[in-house]
Design a protein around this motif. Structure first.
Motif, mmCIF file in Angstrom:
data_model
loop_
_atom_site.group_PDB
_atom_site.id
_atom_site.type_symbol
_atom_site.label_atom_id
_atom_site.label_comp_id
_atom_site.label_asym_id
_atom_site.label_seq_id
_atom_site.Cartn_x
_atom_site.Cartn_y
_atom_site.Cartn_z
ATOM 1 N N ALA A 1 0.826 -1.369 -0.046
ATOM 2 C CA ALA A 1 -0.121 0.075 0.033
ATOM 3 C C ALA A 1 0.845 1.498 0.083
ATOM 4 O O ALA A 1 0.593 2.181 -0.576
ATOM 5 C CB ALA A 1 -0.928 0.054 1.265
ATOM 6 N N TYR A 2 1.935 1.307 0.763
ATOM 7 C CA TYR A 2 2.888 2.324 0.776
ATOM 8 C C TYR A 2 3.406 2.643 -0.480
ATOM 9 O O TYR A 2 3.426 3.729 -1.107
ATOM 10 C CB TYR A 2 3.969 2.039 1.944
ATOM 11 C CG TYR A 2 5.033 3.254 1.705
ATOM 12 C CD1 TYR A 2 4.958 4.382 2.326
ATOM 13 C CD2 TYR A 2 6.132 2.993 1.252
ATOM 14 C CE1 TYR A 2 5.968 5.529 2.268
ATOM 15 C CE2 TYR A 2 7.281 3.832 1.152
ATOM 16 C CZ TYR A 2 6.993 5.162 1.762
ATOM 17 O OH TYR A 2 8.123 5.631 1.735
ATOM 18 N N LEU A 3 4.124 1.472 -1.224
ATOM 19 C CA LEU A 3 4.578 1.643 -2.451
ATOM 20 C C LEU A 3 3.789 2.205 -3.447
ATOM 21 O O LEU A 3 4.046 2.787 -4.351
ATOM 22 C CB LEU A 3 5.349 0.375 -2.784
ATOM 23 C CG LEU A 3 6.441 -0.238 -2.185
ATOM 24 C CD1 LEU A 3 6.807 -1.382 -2.307
ATOM 25 C CD2 LEU A 3 7.553 0.798 -2.071
ATOM 26 N N GLY A 4 2.389 1.607 -3.300
ATOM 27 C CA GLY A 4 1.453 2.260 -4.252
ATOM 28 C C GLY A 4 1.125 3.558 -4.358
ATOM 29 O O GLY A 4 0.794 4.585 -5.298
ATOM 30 N N VAL A 5 1.038 4.209 -2.918
ATOM 31 C CA VAL A 5 0.766 5.462 -2.890
ATOM 32 C C VAL A 5 1.856 6.315 -3.287
ATOM 33 O O VAL A 5 1.702 7.475 -3.951
ATOM 34 C CB VAL A 5 0.327 5.820 -1.421
ATOM 35 C CG1 VAL A 5 0.349 7.465 -0.911
ATOM 36 C CG2 VAL A 5 -1.056 5.139 -1.024
ATOM 37 N N ALA B 1 3.897 5.628 -5.561
ATOM 38 C CA ALA B 1 4.214 5.630 -7.126
ATOM 39 C C ALA B 1 2.981 6.331 -7.684
ATOM 40 O O ALA B 1 3.433 7.281 -8.647
ATOM 41 C CB ALA B 1 3.629 4.226 -7.682
ATOM 42 N N LEU B 2 1.854 6.775 -7.052
ATOM 43 C CA LEU B 2 0.977 7.877 -7.488
ATOM 44 C C LEU B 2 1.434 8.999 -7.255
ATOM 45 O O LEU B 2 1.132 9.855 -8.185
ATOM 46 C CB LEU B 2 -0.279 7.339 -6.806
ATOM 47 C CG LEU B 2 -1.285 6.215 -7.026
ATOM 48 C CD1 LEU B 2 -2.414 6.035 -6.118
ATOM 49 C CD2 LEU B 2 -1.687 6.360 -8.528
ATOM 50 N N VAL B 3 2.137 9.386 -6.201
ATOM 51 C CA VAL B 3 2.620 10.758 -6.043
ATOM 52 C C VAL B 3 3.842 11.188 -7.071
ATOM 53 O O VAL B 3 3.720 12.216 -7.512
ATOM 54 C CB VAL B 3 3.202 10.819 -4.559
ATOM 55 C CG1 VAL B 3 4.084 12.122 -4.171
ATOM 56 C CG2 VAL B 3 1.911 10.675 -3.294
ATOM 57 N N VAL B 4 4.552 10.017 -7.238
ATOM 58 C CA VAL B 4 5.608 10.316 -8.215
ATOM 59 C C VAL B 4 4.894 10.678 -9.718
ATOM 60 O O VAL B 4 5.436 11.354 -10.448
ATOM 61 C CB VAL B 4 6.577 9.189 -8.393
ATOM 62 C CG1 VAL B 4 7.428 9.075 -9.345
ATOM 63 C CG2 VAL B 4 7.416 9.085 -7.247
ATOM 64 N N LEU B 5 4.052 9.832 -10.178
ATOM 65 C CA LEU B 5 3.160 9.959 -11.292
ATOM 66 C C LEU B 5 2.784 11.437 -11.409
ATOM 67 O O LEU B 5 2.591 11.950 -12.579
ATOM 68 C CB LEU B 5 2.569 8.807 -11.617
ATOM 69 C CG LEU B 5 3.040 7.467 -12.124
ATOM 70 C CD1 LEU B 5 1.827 6.303 -12.102
ATOM 71 C CD2 LEU B 5 3.789 7.512 -13.102
#
Length: 182
Positions: A28-32, A34-38
């Protein structure tokens, strides 16, 4: 009052179970992240695209101003217009002039060619202009008598140009735009 032995054991057992993040929490942390970076990358691309549009508009306006200043009170039908602009150092610094002084290149590797159209008008031709930059530059252009493209689109003669007219003119991934002024 100090904790009893069974209380200490219970607390240690509780701490032992809570020692790190579970696999689901890590995902979940990595998903969030990744969304911030995108989102950040998307915002940067938009900012750079806007900056390129502004730079192109300034280059075109600068060239138009320098041609008008250099040929004030004279006819534009000079076959050495480009050479004269290069000699006078009247080419905007964001454009690159080839070492032979016969070619000007824009940011995208296309050519920029100021030339006389006739005694009363001159044209500045930009090649390899990306579609998004073309749309922004054409729709915001003022002070020109005509803007045409390499496509079959009708040249624009009313300014500011309507978005639909700019879209028709800038219909390719890489565009050629011809700005004409008097």
């Amino acid at each position: 009052m100090p904790a009893t032995l069974p209380q200490r054991r219970a607390r240690l057992a509780s701490l032992h179970r809570q020692r790190g993040a579970s696999l689901l929490e890590a995902i979940a942390y990595l998903g969030v992240a990744a969304l911030v970076v995108l989102a950040a990358v998307s915002l940067l691309q938009n900012a750079f695209g806007s900056a390129r549009s502004n730079q192109t508009t300034e280059e075109i306006t600068g060239l138009r101003t320098n041609v008008r200043k250099m040929y004030a009170g004279q006819p534009y039908n000079d076959t050495a217009m480009l050479a004269n602009l290069v000699t006078a150092k009247a080419i905007p610094g964001t454009l690159s002039v080839a070492s032979d002084g016969k070619t000007i290149n824009n940011t995208w590797g296309g050519t920029v060619t100021p030339a006389s159209a006739d005694a009363a008008t001159f044209a500045i031709t930009y090649t390899k202009v990306p579609q998004d930059v073309c749309m922004n530059v054409v729709s915001g252009a003022t002070g020109w008598t005509r803007i045409a493209g390499a496509s079959d689109a009708t040249p624009i003669t009313a300014f500011p140009a309507a978005a639909a007219d700019a879209a028709a003119l800038c219909n390719a991934a890489s565009n050629t735009i011809v700005f004409t002024a008097d």
